[in-house]
Design an enzyme around this catalytic site. Structure first.
Site, mmCIF file in Angstrom:
data_model
loop_
_atom_site.group_PDB
_atom_site.id
_atom_site.type_symbol
_atom_site.label_atom_id
_atom_site.label_comp_id
_atom_site.label_asym_id
_atom_site.label_seq_id
_atom_site.Cartn_x
_atom_site.Cartn_y
_atom_site.Cartn_z
ATOM 1 N N ASP A 4 -5.957 -3.116 -2.589
ATOM 2 C CA ASP A 4 -4.896 -2.829 -1.622
ATOM 3 C C ASP A 4 -4.281 -4.095 -1.022
ATOM 4 O O ASP A 4 -4.976 -4.961 -0.491
ATOM 5 C CB ASP A 4 -5.487 -1.971 -0.502
ATOM 6 C CG ASP A 4 -4.435 -1.297 0.338
ATOM 7 O OD1 ASP A 4 -3.643 -2.006 0.977
ATOM 8 O OD2 ASP A 4 -4.407 -0.053 0.362
ATOM 9 N N SER A 42 0.838 -1.195 0.000
ATOM 10 C CA SER A 42 0.000 0.000 0.000
ATOM 11 C C SER A 42 0.877 1.251 0.000
ATOM 12 O O SER A 42 1.775 1.369 -0.832
ATOM 13 C CB SER A 42 -0.958 -0.049 1.195
ATOM 14 O OG SER A 42 -1.987 0.911 1.055
#
Length: 301
Positions: free
Chosen positions: A178, A53
């Site tokens: 993500d 991320s």
């Protein structure tokens, strides 16, 4: 080509027995960008870096050895009118306009131009984790998988595509969200790659543990076509907390150094430039104060 050969001779790593791991956390990375720049400005160059991320952006900025971009990626970027917000979210472009932020700003002449030649010339290994929606698991991309900047920034975008708040990223014939859905801390891949010492940059204060998500039925309904995404979201706190428990045990054994923010003044979706600038300064100041402890762990004191 000759320039790259020269760069490859001059860019070297001086920490080869320890994995550097960057946790994600959205705009909380404004604080840990201060830690990153403490590493760069003190020439602490790890030979292995992994991130998920927002941590994947840190990996790229770290390997391209660009302290200015490391700060601007999570501070000045908030002043860009194309940055995002609720208006862009309502339009379906995401709370953070990921296509623009990751794929357009990195181009020459963009808001955050990336020194791709230096990134590629850096000898360090790279691992970036993305969550594959159909498979329901994290896949890690390596520098060896990257041949162009467009590939790299698609991978970083995919790793950073917050569920619900950002659209998924299609790349390499797959659909990603993500990488944090797999836990959020890339300890698993560093262990798999044979590392036994870890320097881990976290975006939550010491003692933090993640709570279960609420609105379980709504999440399952939203991701009814991707049930493995919903299940990963609902189970994430278990994996995350277990990883923190393991890291704390490794720290007690002297095999890990965990860099916690002393305070975390912003949320993962902070958009205020002033707050993000303050967050960065707090992180950098803490990094400077804590540097002697870092050096002792790394055997460089």
């Amino acid at each position: 080509m000759e320039e790259n050969k020269t760069a490859s001779k001059t860019i070297k790593s001086n920490i080869k027995d320890t994995a550097l791991i960057f946790e994600g956390g959205g705009m909380r990375a404004s604080y840990t960008a201060g830690f990153l720049n403490t590493l760069l400005k003190n020439q602490l160059h790890f030979d292995y870096v992994a991130g998920i991320s927002a941590g994947s952006s840190h990996c790229v900025n770290y390997l391209s050895r660009d302290p200015e971009r490391a700060r601007r990626s999570f501070v000045e970027i908030a002043q860009d009118p194309k940055f995002g917000g609720w208006k862009s979210f309502i339009k379906g472009e995401g709370f953070f306009r990921s296509s623009y932020l990751y794929e357009e700003t990195s181009l020459p002449g963009g808001t955050l131009p990336l020194d791709f030649d230096t990134f590629m010339a850096n000898p360090a290994q790279l691992r970036i984790g993305l969550f594959e929606r159909r498979l329901g698991k994290v896949l890690y991309y390596r520098k060896e998988d990257i041949t162009a900047m467009e590939d790299l920034m698609k991978i970083v975008r995919g790793s950073s595509s917050l569920p619900i708040f950002m659209p998924p990223t299609d790349y390499d014939g797959r659909s990603f969200v993500d990488g944090g859905l797999g836990g959020g801390i890339a300890l698993d891949i560093a262990k798999q790659d044979g590392y036994q010492k870890y320097f881990v940059v976290l975006t939550r204060e010491k003692g933090y543990r993640k709570s279960p998500l609420k609105f379980k039925h709504a999440i399952r309904a939203y991701y009814r076509n991707y049930p493995k995404v919903a299940q990963a979201m609902l189970n994430r706190h278990v994996i995350y907390n277990k990883t923190l428990d393991e890291l704390e045990a490794l720290e007690r054994q002297g095999r890990a150094f965990l860099v916690y923010p002393e305070t975390m003044p912003v949320s993962n979706r902070e958009v205020s430039f002033d707050k993000l600038a303050d967050s960065y300064q707090k992180g950098y100041a803490q990094g400077q104060r804590d540097l002697p402890k870092w050096l002792r762990f790394l055997g460089m004191a």
